[in-house]
Design a protein around this motif. Structure first.
Motif, PDB file in Angstrom:
ATOM      1  N   VAL A 238     -25.631 -19.461   8.812  1.00  0.00           N
ATOM      2  CA  VAL A 238     -26.530 -18.491   8.175  1.00  0.00           C
ATOM      3  C   VAL A 238     -27.191 -17.621   9.236  1.00  0.00           C
ATOM      4  O   VAL A 238     -27.314 -16.407   9.058  1.00  0.00           O
ATOM      5  N   LEU A 239     -27.581 -18.208  10.348  1.00  0.00           N
ATOM      6  CA  LEU A 239     -28.172 -17.432  11.444  1.00  0.00           C
ATOM      7  C   LEU A 239     -27.177 -16.403  11.987  1.00  0.00           C
ATOM      8  O   LEU A 239     -27.540 -15.244  12.219  1.00  0.00           O
TER       9      LEU A 239
ATOM     10  N   LEU B 262     -26.999 -13.620   9.516  1.00  0.00           N
ATOM     11  CA  LEU B 262     -28.180 -12.755   9.586  1.00  0.00           C
ATOM     12  C   LEU B 262     -28.136 -11.846  10.812  1.00  0.00           C
ATOM     13  O   LEU B 262     -28.533 -10.681  10.740  1.00  0.00           O
TER      14      LEU B 262
ATOM     15  N   VAL C  53     -25.865  -9.047   9.980  1.00  0.00           N
ATOM     16  CA  VAL C  53     -26.526  -8.090   9.086  1.00  0.00           C
ATOM     17  C   VAL C  53     -27.430  -7.161   9.877  1.00  0.00           C
ATOM     18  O   VAL C  53     -27.449  -5.950   9.670  1.00  0.00           O
ATOM     19  N   VAL C  54     -28.177  -7.700  10.823  1.00  0.00           N
ATOM     20  CA  VAL C  54     -29.114  -6.898  11.607  1.00  0.00           C
ATOM     21  C   VAL C  54     -28.379  -5.977  12.577  1.00  0.00           C
ATOM     22  O   VAL C  54     -28.755  -4.816  12.743  1.00  0.00           O
TER      23      VAL C  54
ATOM     24  N   TRP D 201     -23.049  -5.374   7.968  1.00  0.00           N
ATOM     25  CA  TRP D 201     -23.789  -6.194   7.016  1.00  0.00           C
ATOM     26  C   TRP D 201     -22.884  -6.906   6.025  1.00  0.00           C
ATOM     27  O   TRP D 201     -23.179  -8.014   5.599  1.00  0.00           O
TER      28      TRP D 201
ATOM     29  N   GLY E 210     -21.690 -10.039   7.565  1.00  0.00           N
ATOM     30  CA  GLY E 210     -22.781 -10.995   7.638  1.00  0.00           C
ATOM     31  C   GLY E 210     -23.056 -11.664   6.302  1.00  0.00           C
ATOM     32  O   GLY E 210     -23.253 -12.885   6.229  1.00  0.00           O
ATOM     33  N   ILE E 211     -23.069 -10.888   5.229  1.00  0.00           N
ATOM     34  CA  ILE E 211     -23.304 -11.446   3.893  1.00  0.00           C
ATOM     35  C   ILE E 211     -22.159 -12.375   3.501  1.00  0.00           C
ATOM     36  O   ILE E 211     -22.372 -13.435   2.903  1.00  0.00           O
TER      37      ILE E 211
ATOM     38  N   ILE F  35     -22.636 -15.659   5.317  1.00  0.00           N
ATOM     39  CA  ILE F  35     -23.692 -16.458   4.681  1.00  0.00           C
ATOM     40  C   ILE F  35     -23.184 -17.072   3.378  1.00  0.00           C
ATOM     41  O   ILE F  35     -23.401 -18.255   3.106  1.00  0.00           O
TER      42      ILE F  35
END
Length: 91
Positions: free
Chosen positions: A19-20, A23, A26-27, A31, A34-35, A38
């Motif tokens: 999850v990190l 994230l 995403v940053v 993105w 990243g999603i 997750i």
């Protein structure tokens, strides 16, 4: 330093790490990737919760097995679908 004792706790920490990573993606910019990371982490966590014996679940256990598997699967699939259906932004 002593690490987590149960397999569930080890898997939970790997889940948090995934999850990190998602994230951070995403940053940083991609993105959607990243999603998806997750969401995939939640689906894998749900599968791990489903197959893991109760005495080895550790921090992976929140409520009952059915509750944990249902909500982690629902959240994971929802995130992946969300990343797939949001239209791209014009550049």
């Amino acid at each position: 330093m002593i690490g987590p004792r149960s397999r569930g706790s080890q898997l939970y920490l790997l889940h948090l790490l995934a999850v990190l990573v998602g994230l951070v993606l995403v940053v940083v910019g991609p993105w959607r990737a990243g999603i998806i990371v997750i969401g995939a982490a939640f689906v894998v966590g749900a599968f791990a919760r489903f197959v893991m014996p109760v005495d080895h679940t550790g921090m992976l256990r929140v409520r009952g097995k059915a509750f944990d598997v249902f909500w982690m699967t629902t959240l994971g699939i929802s995130l992946v679908v969300l990343a797939a259906v949001v239209p791209g932004q014009p550049t």
